[in-house]
Design a protein around this motif. Structure first.
Motif, PDB file in Angstrom:
ATOM      1  N   ILE A 154       3.855 -17.710  13.647  1.00  0.00           N
ATOM      2  CA  ILE A 154       2.876 -17.506  14.735  1.00  0.00           C
ATOM      3  C   ILE A 154       1.476 -17.368  14.147  1.00  0.00           C
ATOM      4  N   ARG A 155       0.563 -18.182  14.652  1.00  0.00           N
ATOM      5  CA  ARG A 155      -0.826 -18.097  14.186  1.00  0.00           C
ATOM      6  C   ARG A 155      -1.621 -17.250  15.172  1.00  0.00           C
ATOM      7  N   VAL A 156      -2.427 -16.381  14.632  1.00  0.00           N
ATOM      8  CA  VAL A 156      -3.210 -15.461  15.465  1.00  0.00           C
ATOM      9  C   VAL A 156      -4.678 -15.877  15.414  1.00  0.00           C
ATOM     10  N   THR A 157      -5.278 -16.034  16.594  1.00  0.00           N
ATOM     11  CA  THR A 157      -6.674 -16.484  16.672  1.00  0.00           C
ATOM     12  C   THR A 157      -7.480 -15.489  17.494  1.00  0.00           C
ATOM     13  N   ALA A 158      -8.647 -15.149  16.988  1.00  0.00           N
ATOM     14  CA  ALA A 158      -9.513 -14.188  17.690  1.00  0.00           C
ATOM     15  C   ALA A 158     -10.275 -14.870  18.815  1.00  0.00           C
ATOM     16  N   ALA A 159     -10.347 -14.204  19.955  1.00  0.00           N
ATOM     17  CA  ALA A 159     -11.107 -14.708  21.105  1.00  0.00           C
ATOM     18  C   ALA A 159     -12.475 -14.038  21.136  1.00  0.00           C
ATOM     19  N   ALA A 160     -13.480 -14.816  21.511  1.00  0.00           N
ATOM     20  CA  ALA A 160     -14.828 -14.251  21.638  1.00  0.00           C
ATOM     21  C   ALA A 160     -14.890 -13.353  22.869  1.00  0.00           C
TER      22      ALA A 160
END
Ligand code: SF4
Length: 417
Positions: A154-160
């Protein structure tokens, strides 16, 4: 703003239930397993779409589409090329300024969200998995992913932290390019989403419900809520309430009961904005309405992302609406005409309505301008931001017509309370 979750406290009324947050506050993997039991996504996959359809689960991110339909569309997408490698994204970005439900869920029950993500991926045949969320929920996601062997992919991406960062096409753009901007809807995400691949995007609360339905089935899900609005939903209650809170409530719970459960006195409330900044206002005499899509339709409202913003009788509804529309005008991606020109003009017309007397203006002229501007932007953007802003404007023009007239006469109805 301090938000409390029901996970930390005894239930206060019948509208509060504890399903999603049943493992308790900040549940780690061991407590998650102790509460919900072990889970095998591959074993659940063959039956999952049928169970989701039978459950009646709708998306909890805003639009409220049937969860099974989005899954089925991605599963059925053509797979004639390598680009057809399917993608599943869990969307935990809360652009709505008052929403805290996804952050609360990710902090307290990240493993339920991961279970749902893995189950949905297994059901649609996806091999690329993402969790996308704002800063408040990120560390919980990273910790939860690291705790379990099946989280490795699972790749985790930060949201603005922007209003539009959770909009579906903005999520896909943010993951692909780092820029959380909506794009023209040239095709469905299920056909052509992230890097052109069939993409399933579900809100993280929707995924958590999927994690439970995959375990316990549709009948269990329907044991809570009503036939028309089965299951439970997370609701952020904010505004003029003693404490802003996130509550888990039965589908079909009455709005006044949810407000009372949050410690508010419904008799002190003059109006509630339902569904968030793209939502609609309900007046005090409409608060017996259920917080369900079906019951809210006559008012042009929808549960949306599960936000109830309460207005005390002393707070000016016209000024509040003007401030929200001003905020929304400032949050557009400034890519399309309606947002570049229409929303600033709509915001200006609401500033006029709030300010009251406009020299030389005839009665009804300022509201008429706001109606006209809402019609002019509606349906003309690449995304639904102008439509949602127009919806809020129309709702306020209808519900607060008497207040607006008083403002024109240099008075505010609320000042009398
Ligand atoms: S409609 Fe507005 S918010 Fe949506 S893409 Fe166009 S400029 Fe951006």
């Amino acid at each position: 703003m301090t938000i409390e979750t029901t996970a930390a406290r005894e239930p206060e009324t019948r509208v509060i239930v504890s399903r999603l947050l049943a493992a308790g506050p900040d549940a780690d993997f061991a407590r998650h397993l102790a509460r919900f039991g072990a889970f095998d996504p591959a074993a659940a996959a063959p039956r999952l779409l049928a169970e989701l359809e039978a459950s009646g689960l709708t998306g909890r991110g805003g639009a409220g589409f049937a969860a099974w339909r989005k899954c089925a569309a991605t599963a059925d997408a053509r797979d004639s090329s390598p680009r057809a490698r399917r993608v599943v994204i869990g969307n935990g970005a809360e652009g709505e300024p008052f929403s805290r439900k996804d952050e609360t869920l990710l902090r307290n029950a990240p493993h339920l969200v991961i279970d749902g993500l893995l189950a949905a991926a297994a059901a649609v045949g996806a091999s690329e998995l993402y969790l996308y969320a704002g800063e408040p929920g990120l560390s919980a996601i990273h910790g939860a992913v690291a705790e379990r062997a099946d989280g490795a992919g699972i790749r985790v991406t930060a949201a603005a932290d922007t209003f539009l960062s959770g909009q579906a096409s903005a999520v896909v753009n943010a993951i692909a390019t780092g820029r959380p901007l909506p794009r023209d809807p040239v095709g469905r995400l299920s056909e052509s989403g992230l890097r052109g691949r069939p993409t399933l995007l579900h809100n993280v609360e929707t995924l958590a419900h999927i994690g439970l339905i995959a375990r316990y089935g549709a009948d269990w899900f329907r044991a809570a809520g009503t036939a028309a609005d089965p299951g439970t939903r997370l609701v952020t209650v904010a505004g003029d309430v003693p404490r802003a809170q996130v509550l888990e409530v039965h589908g079909g719970a009455r709005i006044d009961a949810v407000l009372e459960a949050a410690g508010a006195d419904p008799s002190r409330i003059s109006a509630v904005l339902v569904g968030g900044y793209h939502g609609a206002w309900l007046t005090a005499d409409q608060l017996g309405t259920a917080l369900s899509p079906e019951a809210l339709t006559p008012y042009g409202a929808h549960p949306g992302a599960g936000i109830l913003l309460a207005l005390d009788r002393t707070r000016c509804a016209v000024q509040t609406t003007a401030e929200i529309i001003d905020y929304l005008a400032g949050q557009s991606a400034r890519q399309c005409g309606p947002c570049l020109f229409g929303l600033p003009a709509l915001a200006a017309s609401w500033r006029d309505l709030a300010a009251g007397a406009v020299p030389g203006a005839a009665p009804g002229e300022a509201p008429h301008r706001a109606w006209t501007l809402a019609d002019a932007v509606d349906g003309r953007g690449a995304c639904a931001h102008p439509d949602g802003t127009a919806r809020l404007s129309r709702s306020a023009l209808r519900v607060f017509a008497a207040d607006i007239e008083q403002h024109r006469n240099g008075r505010c109805l609320r000042a009398a309370h």
